[in-house]
Scaffold this motif. Structure first.
Motif, PDB file in Angstrom:
ATOM      1  N   LYS A  59      -1.299   7.007   1.322  1.00 23.52           N
ATOM      2  CA  LYS A  59      -2.713   7.390   1.399  1.00 23.52           C
ATOM      3  C   LYS A  59      -3.584   6.184   1.762  1.00 23.52           C
ATOM      4  CE  LYS A  59      -4.504  10.157  -1.619  1.00 23.52           C
ATOM      5  NZ  LYS A  59      -4.934  10.754  -2.906  1.00 23.52           N
ATOM      6  N   GLU A  60      -3.246   5.027   1.246  1.00 21.05           N
ATOM      7  CA  GLU A  60      -4.004   3.812   1.564  1.00 21.05           C
ATOM      8  C   GLU A  60      -3.722   3.356   2.998  1.00 21.05           C
ATOM      9  OE1 GLU A  60      -4.060   1.976  -2.982  1.00 21.05           O
ATOM     10  OE2 GLU A  60      -2.366   1.603  -1.648  1.00 21.05           O
ATOM     11  N   LEU A  93       0.821  -1.205   0.000  1.00 21.43           N
ATOM     12  CA  LEU A  93       0.000   0.000   0.000  1.00 21.43           C
ATOM     13  C   LEU A  93       0.857   1.256   0.000  1.00 21.43           C
ATOM     14  CD1 LEU A  93      -2.600  -1.009   2.759  1.00 21.43           C
ATOM     15  CD2 LEU A  93      -2.683  -1.498   0.301  1.00 21.43           C
ATOM     16  N   ASN A  94       0.348   2.320  -0.661  1.00 22.87           N
ATOM     17  CA  ASN A  94       1.028   3.607  -0.547  1.00 22.87           C
ATOM     18  C   ASN A  94       0.535   4.316   0.709  1.00 22.87           C
ATOM     19  OD1 ASN A  94      -1.423   5.002  -1.128  1.00 22.87           O
ATOM     20  ND2 ASN A  94      -1.023   4.818  -3.334  1.00 22.87           N
ATOM     21  N   ARG A 127      -5.929   5.081   5.584  1.00 19.22           N
ATOM     22  CA  ARG A 127      -7.266   4.494   5.712  1.00 19.22           C
ATOM     23  C   ARG A 127      -7.235   3.261   6.616  1.00 19.22           C
ATOM     24  NH1 ARG A 127      -7.113   5.320  -0.106  1.00 19.22           N
ATOM     25  NH2 ARG A 127      -8.223   7.242  -0.651  1.00 19.22           N
TER      26      ARG A 127
END
Length: 499
Positions: free
Chosen positions: A45-46, A42-43, A49
């Protein structure tokens, strides 16, 4: 809100057909190492979340050792700033948790150029957290004219891999230091020659060095540990290179691509006695010395010729240096440059695998093919890969009687053949000759264009002298047409590659 973040119910509850009062978060139940491996995909931003799902997910979020942050697709400055601020806060809250990998990819837009110092601060934090892999890529019209990475990253004892992709001048470390780097990749940077000196003197553990579209006049690398070296450059992108000197006793793999370089006053000297894999694509140079390559297993030579005697002499010298190779892959231009009336026969007694990439078995290629194959008496595998030629007449000058008259020794040892047919009959006639004379042939694969559906019928009439299995495959005409229309065909002609 809580129900939106719940992941999967337990299998036992589902099996019993009951409705549990709560649903177990499977990610939270995983060991840290396993959860971190999943989060590595995941980057940033992910990751944010995921971190908002639960207290346990937040702990995993703050302790994840692999961090990937890239600028938003939108050019909105506020979104860029918000993400920068979020990453700053994240680094502050995660403390000294180990950072195994940090990847920064950012487009520098107007008004954000002064934010680069924040990214440099990220590098400081990563070095403090014993980073092992660092990827740092900046692009855009507003990148700085000069970039100097902080000294801490070169002094970082844990760092094993460093990638820098910045269209600017990259300053070499201004101090002598010992580095544990094993892999260094530089892309689109303008290097000063001090970088080569630093690599040679300070990187005693380096195993892999990749230079892609770097601008520098002279490259000199001397290393007792380097095993893989790659250099890609093109004058169309303003790349200038005059001299390449490599002296590495443990070097196993070399990949060189020069495109559209003026060959005059260009030289290459390589000392790599243990080299096993060599790839040289693009321009031939005015002077080259590959040394004695007695351990070579595979060579891929796709040199672009200019159709003059200079080409013949230079390419002939290159092939002389690799005569001990076991597997050889050649472009059409390289193969044709080796043929000249009255020229000395070049012997490749150790070659068992040959792959030719050409427009097809055309009339202008056949004499060069014969000259080449005559010097390979121990050839066992032959592949002829063709890309579509959309110009020129059909080739049908050389039939199987011609091939038989050449008395080629290699055909008696052949075990596997693959031929991609194109316009004309030369390729099919060559296939018939092989079927009728190769007593050890075990497998033949024929790729034919849709307009040559008659190939199977004609080859079936050949008087085969072995129990060969023939696999007929129709080539995709639509794929070839789209390949040509997209401009890929032109690029492959320039670079000497096949489809």
């Amino acid at each position: 809100m809580e129900h939106k973040h719940k992941l999967f119910a337990t299998e036992s509850s589902q099996a019993q057909g009951t409705c549990p009062n709560y649903i177990i978060d499977r990610l939270s139940n995983l060991p840290d190492e396993v959860a971190h491996q999943i989060l590595a995909f995941l980057n940033f931003k992910e990751l944010i979340r995921v971190g908002s799902v639960s207290k346990r997910c937040r702990e995993l979020f703050l302790s994840t050792p692999s961090l990937v942050i890239c600028s938003p697709d939108s050019g909105n400055k506020l979104k860029h700033l918000n993400l920068l601020n979020s990453f700053d806060r994240f680094l502050l809250h995660r403390g000294d948790n180990k950072i195994q990998r940090l990847s920064v990819s950012w487009c520098i837009s107007s008004g954000l150029a002064n934010k680069i110092f924040r990214m440099i601060r990220w590098i400081h934090i990563a070095a403090k957290c014993n980073v092992e892999e660092l990827d740092f890529a900046l692009n855009g019209k507003h990148t700085p004219g000069t970039l100097e990475l902080p000294a801490c990253i070169f002094l970082c004892g844990s760092l094993r891999s460093l990638l820098v992709y910045v269209d600017t001048i990259l300053k070499a470390p201004s101090f002598a230091c010992s580095s544990n780097l094993q892999c260094l990749t530089l892309k689109s940077v303008t290097m000063d020659e001090g970088f080569c000196k630093w690599i040679s003197s300070s990187c005693k553990c380096i195993k892999k060095l990749q230079l892609s579209y770097v601008s520098i006049e002279n490259i000199t690398i001397e290393s007792s540990s380097l095993e893989s070296f790659s250099l890609v450059g093109s004058s169309l992108r303003g790349i200038r290179l005059c001299h390449l000197n490599i002296s590495c006793e443990k070097l196993i793999d070399i990949h060189i691509e020069f495109y559209n370089l003026d060959s005059s006053s260009k030289s290459m000297n390589i000392f790599a006695p243990n080299l096993k894999y060599l790839t040289w694509i693009g321009s031939i140079l005015n002077y080259h010395n590959l040394g004695k390559l007695t351990c070579l297993e595979k060579a891929e030579i796709f040199l672009k010729r200019k159709k003059d005697d200079y080409d013949f002499d230079k390419i002939f010298e290159v092939l002389c240096s690799i005569r001990k190779v076991k597997a050889l892959i050649l472009s059409e231009d390289t193969t044709q440059a080796l043929f000249r009336e009255g020229s000395m026969q070049l012997r490749f007694d150790d070659i068992s695998y040959l792959s030719l990439h050409a427009g097809g078995v055309f009339d202008d290629l056949v004499p060069a093919m014969v000259s080449l194959l005559r010097g390979m008496p121990n050839l066992k595998t032959l592949h002829i890969n063709s890309y579509p030629r959309f110009f020129g007449s059909k080739s049908c000058k050389f039939n199987r009687k011609y091939w038989k008259s050449q008395n080629l020794d290699f055909v008696h040892r052949l075990e596997e053949v693959k031929i991609e047919l194109s316009n004309g009959y030369n390729g099919m006639e060559f296939a018939r000759y092989i079927l009728e004379h190769a007593q050890n042939l075990k497998k033949m694969v024929i790729h034919y264009p849709p307009q040559q559906s008659y190939v199977e019928g004609r080859l079936s009439k050949s008087e085969m002298i072995s129990t060969t299995s023939i696999d007929y495959q129709k080539r995709d005409l639509h794929k070839l047409q789209s390949w040509s229309e997209s401009g890929t065909y032109y690029r492959y002609l320039i670079q000497g590659k096949s489809a």
